[in-house]
Design an enzyme around this catalytic site. Structure first.
Site, PDB file in Angstrom:
ATOM      1  N   TYR A  35      -6.933 -29.668 -27.140  1.00  0.00           N
ATOM      2  CA  TYR A  35      -5.078 -30.313 -27.503  1.00  0.00           C
ATOM      3  C   TYR A  35      -4.247 -30.983 -26.304  1.00  0.00           C
ATOM      4  O   TYR A  35      -3.127 -31.095 -26.298  1.00  0.00           O
ATOM      5  CB  TYR A  35      -4.204 -29.230 -28.280  1.00  0.00           C
ATOM      6  CG  TYR A  35      -4.523 -28.588 -29.674  1.00  0.00           C
ATOM      7  CD1 TYR A  35      -6.255 -27.729 -29.186  1.00  0.00           C
ATOM      8  CD2 TYR A  35      -4.374 -28.866 -30.577  1.00  0.00           C
ATOM      9  CE1 TYR A  35      -6.661 -27.153 -30.151  1.00  0.00           C
ATOM     10  CE2 TYR A  35      -5.023 -27.513 -31.570  1.00  0.00           C
ATOM     11  CZ  TYR A  35      -6.516 -27.646 -31.463  1.00  0.00           C
ATOM     12  OH  TYR A  35      -6.751 -27.241 -32.744  1.00  0.00           O
ATOM     13  N   LYS A  72     -16.001 -18.486 -27.382  1.00  0.00           N
ATOM     14  CA  LYS A  72     -17.728 -18.485 -27.605  1.00  0.00           C
ATOM     15  C   LYS A  72     -17.805 -19.297 -26.453  1.00  0.00           C
ATOM     16  O   LYS A  72     -18.329 -20.081 -26.155  1.00  0.00           O
ATOM     17  CB  LYS A  72     -17.380 -19.934 -28.789  1.00  0.00           C
ATOM     18  CG  LYS A  72     -18.482 -20.162 -29.155  1.00  0.00           C
ATOM     19  CD  LYS A  72     -18.852 -19.609 -30.345  1.00  0.00           C
ATOM     20  CE  LYS A  72     -20.174 -19.540 -31.052  1.00  0.00           C
ATOM     21  NZ  LYS A  72     -21.146 -18.919 -31.617  1.00  0.00           N
ATOM     22  N   ASP A 112     -16.857 -16.865 -33.846  1.00  0.00           N
ATOM     23  CA  ASP A 112     -17.460 -17.185 -36.030  1.00  0.00           C
ATOM     24  C   ASP A 112     -18.397 -15.200 -36.492  1.00  0.00           C
ATOM     25  O   ASP A 112     -16.998 -15.411 -37.227  1.00  0.00           O
ATOM     26  CB  ASP A 112     -18.666 -17.047 -35.645  1.00  0.00           C
ATOM     27  CG  ASP A 112     -19.517 -16.789 -34.470  1.00  0.00           C
ATOM     28  OD1 ASP A 112     -19.560 -16.540 -33.674  1.00  0.00           O
ATOM     29  OD2 ASP A 112     -21.205 -16.713 -34.185  1.00  0.00           O
ATOM     30  N   ASP A 119      -6.288 -21.744 -33.303  1.00  0.00           N
ATOM     31  CA  ASP A 119      -5.631 -22.547 -34.845  1.00  0.00           C
ATOM     32  C   ASP A 119      -6.611 -21.788 -35.866  1.00  0.00           C
ATOM     33  O   ASP A 119      -5.727 -22.099 -36.998  1.00  0.00           O
ATOM     34  CB  ASP A 119      -5.884 -23.883 -34.339  1.00  0.00           C
ATOM     35  CG  ASP A 119      -4.920 -24.621 -35.145  1.00  0.00           C
ATOM     36  OD1 ASP A 119      -4.270 -24.344 -36.058  1.00  0.00           O
ATOM     37  OD2 ASP A 119      -5.150 -25.944 -34.791  1.00  0.00           O
ATOM     38  N   ASP A 152      -4.997 -19.440 -39.525  1.00  0.00           N
ATOM     39  CA  ASP A 152      -4.808 -19.618 -40.922  1.00  0.00           C
ATOM     40  C   ASP A 152      -5.689 -18.633 -41.736  1.00  0.00           C
ATOM     41  O   ASP A 152      -5.059 -18.766 -42.779  1.00  0.00           O
ATOM     42  CB  ASP A 152      -5.217 -21.126 -41.160  1.00  0.00           C
ATOM     43  CG  ASP A 152      -3.934 -21.731 -40.703  1.00  0.00           C
ATOM     44  OD1 ASP A 152      -3.080 -22.279 -40.494  1.00  0.00           O
ATOM     45  OD2 ASP A 152      -3.735 -23.111 -41.669  1.00  0.00           O
TER      46      ASP A 152
END
Ligand SMILES: NC(=O)c1ccc[n+]([C@@H]2O[C@H](COP(=O)([O-])OP(=O)(O)OC[C@H]3O[C@@H](n4cnc5c(N)ncnc54)[C@H](O)[C@@H]3O)[C@@H](O)[C@H]2O)c1
Length: 357
Positions: free
Chosen positions: A138, A190, A222, A246, A250
Site C-alpha cells: 500500500y 506468510k 492462509d 485488510d 473483512d
C-alpha cells in the site's frame, strides 16, 4: 469546567452522511450523560465536493483536520468518479500523512444469532486485530512498463521497515497485556513464501522477549483464515501486515455479524487518530434510510475509548450489545426492517438505562 473534545467529521459519500448523522447523535447524547462536551467541525469532502470544485482534499482543510483531537469518517467512494481517486486522496492521505500506523479492528460477536458459524457464541468470537497501516504493497511504489501491450509488466513493491514493523508489534504486545484476556499474541504472516516477512518473524521474537507474560503464537495467513472460521476462540490479539490485515478483518467482520457492525480505529498513539466503520459508501443504499448505522456508532465508541472516555465508550457498546441480544435490532444488514434513523433512535432511547435493555 467539563472536558471538551474537538472532532473533525468527514461524512463523505453514499451512505456516509446518513450513518454519521446517527453516530453524532449518539456522541452528543453520551457526552451529555457522562458530563463532557464535544465540538464537531464538518468537512464536506467527497464526490460532490470534487465534482463541484475538482478539489480532493485541499491542503488548508487537511491542516485544519489534523488540529483536532480525533477524526470521524463515514465512507468515501462514488461510482461517478474514477475508482480509488477519492479513496486514495482522502483516506490514504490521512493514514499516511498523519502516520496512523495502527489499524485496530475489534472482532466481537454480540449475539449468537448474528454469527453464521454453527455453535459459536459471543464467548468464542472476541478478539482484536492489529493491522499495520502505513507500509506493505500500500506504500504506492508501483509502475507499469509497456502498458497496454502484450509485453506489459506491472509491479508493486511490498515495503516493510524495521521501524514500521517494530512499532506495530510493540503496540500489539502492549494491547494483549492491557486486554488481559488470554494474554496471547498471534503473529499472522506468510514468511514461508514471502521471505521479506522474516523481518516480522525476527522482530516478533525480539520484542516478545520483553513481554514474558504474553504467550507468542503464530499462523500463516492462509491457516489464519481457516482458524477464523473453524476456531475463532483461539485468537485473542492478532498482529499482521497491511494487506493480510485488510483481508482477514473483512472475513472476521462476517463472523461478528457483518459489515453493519464492524468498526475500526486508525491510530497514532498520543496523536490525532481516525475512526470509521469498515464498510464503504454502499451507493445503492444512499439516501434510502436503510443503511445500518451501528458500525459508525461503534466507531464513535472506539473514538471515545481512545480519548480516555472509557465509561462513555462502554455505555455505547453495552447499549448496542443489549439491543442486538434482545433482537430489538434483529439484523445488521439493510433488511432489519428498521431504518437508519430508527436504529439511531433505539440506541439513543436506551443509552441512559443501558443495563435494562
Ligand atoms: N473506508 C471507506 O471509505 C471505504 C471502504 C470500502 C469501500 N469504499 C468504497 O465504497 C464504494 C462501494 O464499495 P463496495 O460496494 O465494495 O463496499 P461497501 O462496503 O460500500 O458495500 C458492500 C455491501 O455491503 C452492504 N453494506 C455495507 N455497509 C452497510 C451498512 N451500513 N448497512 C447495510 N448494508 C451495508 C451493502 O450490501 C453493500 O452493497 C467504493 O467506491 C469503494 O471504493 C470505501
Amino acid at each position: 469546567m467539563s472536558k471538551e473534545y474537538t472532532i473533525a467529521v468527514i461524512a463523505g459519500d453514499g451512505i456516509g452522511p446518513e450513518v454519521v448523522t446517527e453516530g453524532l447523535r449518539v456522541l452528543e447524547r453520551v457526552a451529555a450523560i457522562e458530563g463532557f462536551r464535544v465540538r464537531t467541525t464538518s468537512y464536506p469532502l467527497g464526490a460532490e465536493h470534487y465534482l463541484k470544485t475538482r478539489e480532493i482534499f485541499p491542503d488548508q482543510a487537511f491542516e485544519e483536520v489534523r488540529q483536532h483531537q480525533a477524526i470521524l469518517l463515514g465512507a468515501i467512494g462514488d461510482p461517478r468518479i474514477e475508482i480509488g481517486l477519492l479513496e486514495f486522496g482522502i483516506i490514504a492521505r490521512l493514514r499516511f500523512e498523519l502516520d496512523l500506523y495502527v489499524n485496530l479492528r475489534p472482532v466481537r460477536l454480540y449475539a449468537e444469532h448474528l454469527c453464521p458459524l454453527k455453535d459459536k457464541t459471543p464467548e468464542d468470537v472476541d478478539f482484536i486485530v492489529v493491522r499495520e497501516n502505513t507500509e506493505d504493497a500500500y506504500a504506492g511504489m508501483r509502475g507499469f512498463f509497456k502498458k497496454g501491450t502484450p509485453d506489459e509488466v506491472a509491479t508493486q513493491e511490498i515495503i516493510f521497515t524495521r521501524k514500521g514493523v517494530e512499532r506495530v508489534i510493540r503496540y500489539a504486545f502492549d494491547l494483549a497485556r492491557r486486554r488481559g484476556r488470554a494474554k496471547k499474541l498471534t503473529l499472522v504472516d506468510k514468511a514461508n513464501a514471502v521471505r521479506a516477512m522474516d523481518l516480522w518473524t525476527r522482530t516478533f521474537e525480539e520484542v516478545g522477549r520483553e513481554y514474558p507474560d504474553i504467550t507468542r503464537d503464530h499462523a500463516y495467513i492462509d491457516a489464519a483464515c481457516m482458524w477464523c472460521v473453524k476456531n475463532p476462540e483461539w485468537f485473542d490479539t492478532v498482529v499482521t501486515s497491511n494487506m493480510f490485515g485488510d483481508i482477514l478483518t473483512d472475513l472476521a467482520a462476517m463472523i461478528q455479524g457483518g459489515l453493519g457492525i464492524a468498526a475500526s480505529g486508525n491510530l497514532h498513539p498520543g496523536q490525532v487518530s481516525l475512526f470509521e466503520p469498515i464498510h464503504g459508501s454502499a451507493p445503492k443504499y444512499a439516501g434510502k434510510n436503510v443503511a445500518n448505522p451501528l458500525a459508525t456508532v461503534m466507531a464513535v465508541s472506539m473514538m471515545l475509548d481512545n480519548l480516555g472516555e472509557a465509561r462513555a465508550a462502554a455505555r455505547i457498546e453495552d447499549t448496542v450489545a443489549g439491543l442486538l441480544r434482545s433482537r430489538r435490532i434483529p439484523s445488521l444488514g439493510s433488511d432489519s426492517g428498521l431504518g437508519t434513523r430508527a436504529i439511531g433512535d433505539l440506541v439513543l432511547e436506551n443509552l441512559e438505562q443501558k443495563a435494562a435493555v
